[in-house]
Motif scaffolding. Sequence first.
Motif, PDB file in Angstrom:
ATOM      1  N   UNK A 191      13.220 111.943 -51.104  1.00 19.26           N
ATOM      2  CA  UNK A 191      14.031 113.070 -51.560  1.00 19.26           C
ATOM      3  C   UNK A 191      14.399 112.820 -53.010  1.00 19.26           C
ATOM      4  N   UNK A 192      13.867 113.626 -53.902  1.00 17.98           N
ATOM      5  CA  UNK A 192      14.062 113.411 -55.331  1.00 17.98           C
ATOM      6  C   UNK A 192      15.517 113.586 -55.734  1.00 17.98           C
ATOM      7  N   UNK A 193      15.947 112.734 -56.645  1.00 20.94           N
ATOM      8  CA  UNK A 193      17.279 112.823 -57.231  1.00 20.94           C
ATOM      9  C   UNK A 193      17.082 113.090 -58.715  1.00 20.94           C
ATOM     10  N   UNK A 194      17.405 114.298 -59.151  1.00 14.83           N
ATOM     11  CA  UNK A 194      17.142 114.685 -60.538  1.00 14.83           C
ATOM     12  C   UNK A 194      18.377 115.307 -61.166  1.00 14.83           C
ATOM     13  N   UNK A 211      14.175 109.085 -59.822  1.00 10.32           N
ATOM     14  CA  UNK A 211      14.913 108.391 -58.774  1.00 10.32           C
ATOM     15  C   UNK A 211      14.714 109.173 -57.481  1.00 10.32           C
ATOM     16  N   UNK A 212      14.523 108.459 -56.379  1.00  5.78           N
ATOM     17  CA  UNK A 212      14.340 109.139 -55.096  1.00  5.78           C
ATOM     18  C   UNK A 212      15.005 108.348 -53.985  1.00  5.78           C
ATOM     19  N   UNK A 213      15.549 109.070 -53.017  1.00  2.00           N
ATOM     20  CA  UNK A 213      16.123 108.425 -51.841  1.00  2.00           C
ATOM     21  C   UNK A 213      15.061 108.337 -50.760  1.00  2.00           C
ATOM     22  N   UNK A 243      13.997 103.603 -56.320  1.00  6.01           N
ATOM     23  CA  UNK A 243      14.105 104.027 -54.928  1.00  6.01           C
ATOM     24  C   UNK A 243      15.430 103.591 -54.314  1.00  6.01           C
ATOM     25  N   UNK A 244      16.155 104.534 -53.731  1.00  8.01           N
ATOM     26  CA  UNK A 244      17.390 104.226 -53.012  1.00  8.01           C
ATOM     27  C   UNK A 244      17.070 104.001 -51.546  1.00  8.01           C
ATOM     28  N   UNK A 245      17.419 102.812 -51.063  1.00 15.33           N
ATOM     29  CA  UNK A 245      17.141 102.434 -49.678  1.00 15.33           C
ATOM     30  C   UNK A 245      18.459 102.305 -48.925  1.00 15.33           C
TER      31      UNK A 245
END
Length: 197
Positions: A33-36, A48-50, A107-109
């Motif tokens: 899930x993109x974080x923009x 950045x993406x979750x 990447x957010x994990x």
Amino acid sequence: KDIYENSRKHELSQWVPRIKRALDEGRYRLYLQSISPITAEGCLKPHHAEVLLRMEAEDGRIIPPIFIPAAEEYNLMPQLDRWVISEVCRRVSEAHEQDLPHRDMCYSVNLSGTTLGNSFFLDFIRNLFAELNVPTKQICFEITETAAIQNLEAAMTFIESTRAMGCKFALDDFGTGMSSFAYLKNLQGARDENGDG
């Protein structure tokens, strides 16, 4: 209340063999899930993406994360979290080796509270980073405010250790729990997921 609790536990227990079987058969899938940031010109290119975990059923259907409560209840989340971070690190490493366009993506994990309290997890990720030569600045570990407060000492140790490795850290669902800032200020280096650093 007891009847409800027994019914809930029975329902969750039905997921246990399915969770284990999906692990054995390699039927977990990762989605991004993109974080923009949004500017006057629109959304900037995602950097950045979750990472979102889903299970593939035996018939090929994608199952949303309704199995997570069962995995948490029956202490299976550490196994799932290890699988997720292993897959993310493998893909980051491959992206750099093949010089792919998304090689610098962060990447957010998400980590569960049970994983946070697992004494072997830090050693696991430390060895994983070394084995795959992962640029640790591209890994952001994310835990919920509730998990952080319930595992305060473990959370502080985890944050300090992963930041020393070069990773980022995010506090998810900030402000939705009942915790006080007196506790949260102890989480040095922690931030709301919408913040910096």
